[in-house]
Design an enzyme around this catalytic site. Structure first.
Site, PDB file in Angstrom:
ATOM      1  CG  HIS A 203      -2.021  -1.371   5.805  1.00 15.98           C
ATOM      2  ND1 HIS A 203      -2.711  -0.399   6.487  1.00 15.98           N
ATOM      3  CD2 HIS A 203      -1.877  -0.915   4.537  1.00 15.98           C
ATOM      4  CE1 HIS A 203      -2.971   0.611   5.665  1.00 15.98           C
ATOM      5  NE2 HIS A 203      -2.483   0.319   4.472  1.00 15.98           N
TER       6      HIS A 203
ATOM      7  CB  CYS B 168      -0.905  -0.008   1.231  1.00 18.37           C
ATOM      8  SG  CYS B 168      -2.128   1.325   1.238  1.00 18.37           S
TER       9      CYS B 168
ATOM     10  CB  CYS C 118      -6.281  -0.349   3.968  1.00 15.36           C
ATOM     11  SG  CYS C 118      -5.931   0.154   2.273  1.00 15.36           S
TER      12      CYS C 118
ATOM     13  NE  ARG D 238      -1.243   4.252   8.779  1.00 15.84           N
ATOM     14  CZ  ARG D 238      -2.475   3.828   9.043  1.00 15.84           C
ATOM     15  NH1 ARG D 238      -2.931   3.852  10.289  1.00 15.84           N
ATOM     16  NH2 ARG D 238      -3.263   3.384   8.086  1.00 15.84           N
TER      17      ARG D 238
ATOM     18  CG  ASP E 200      -0.870   3.839   5.423  1.00 14.21           C
ATOM     19  OD1 ASP E 200       0.065   4.318   6.098  1.00 14.21           O
ATOM     20  OD2 ASP E 200      -2.044   3.785   5.833  1.00 14.21           O
TER      21      ASP E 200
END
Length: 163
Positions: free
Chosen positions: A63, A2, A66, A6, A4
Site C-alpha cells: 500500500h 502489511c 507504508c 488502514r 498497517d
C-alpha cells in the site's frame, strides 16, 4: 498484507469471516526460502496455507504510505533490533525505486512475489497452475487498487466493484 490497520484485506475484497487466510507483517514482505533453525513466522504461515490448507491464490498486498518502506528508504530513525533487518528484504526494491516511495512500495511487492517462487512447494504448485500468485498495491488516497503478476514489469489498475 502489511500490519498497517488502514489496509484490511477483508474490507478490500468484501470477504466474510473465514474466507481469507491472512498473514500480516511490517511492509508486507516475504523473505526468500531459507530453511534453518531460525524463527520464520511469515514463512511458516505461508507453508501452512500452501501445503496444509491448499490455498489456490496468494495475494501480496502492499500500500501507499507504508511506514516500513519509509524506514527502508529514509533510514534516519533510531536503530531497531528487528525492523531494520526485516525491511532489508526489500533492499533491491529500494535500489530500484530510488526515493520514489510508491515505486519502492510496488517494487517491494514484486520482489516478494519473486521470493515466493524460491519456496520449492510454491514453485511446484504455481508451475502446475494449482496455485496462482498476485501482487496488489493499494493507493490509500485515490482508493485505487493496482496489480501485477510474477515476472511482470509494471502494475495495472484493477477495477473495484462499487458496493
Amino acid at each position: 498484507a502489511c500490519a498497517d490497520s488502514r489496509v484490511d484485506p477483508a474490507l478490500l475484497t468484501d470477504a466474510e469471516p473465514g474466507e481469507l487466510f491472512v498473514v500480516r507483517n511490517v511492509a508486507n514482505l516475504v523473505p526468500p526460502h531459507a530453511p534453518d533453525t531460525g524463527l520464520h513466522g511469515t514463512s511458516a504461515a505461508i507453508e501452512f496455507a500452501v501445503r496444509d490448507l491448499l490455498v489456490e491464490h496468494i495475494v501480496l498486498l502492499g500500500h501507499a504510505g507504508c511506514g516500513g518502506i519509509r524506514a527502508l528508504i529514509e533510514g534516519d530513525h533510531e536503530e531497531r533490533e528487528f525492523i531494520d533487518a526485516w525491511v532489508a528484504i526489500a533492499r533491491a526494491a529500494a535500489d530500484k525505486g530510488g526515493h520514489d516511495h510508491a515505486a519502492v512500495e510496488r517494487a517491494a511487492v514484486a520482489g516478494s512475489l519473486n521470493n515466493l517462487l524460491t519456496f520449492p512447494w510454491i514453485r511446484e504448485r504455481h508451475a502446475t497452475g494449482a496455485l496462482q500468485i498476485h501482487g496488489w498495491w493499494f493507493d490509500l488516497e485515490a482508493g485505487e487498487l493496482w496489480y501485477t503478476e510474477p515476472g511482470a514489469e509494471d502494475f495495472k489498475a484493477l477495477g473495484l466493484a462499487q458496493g
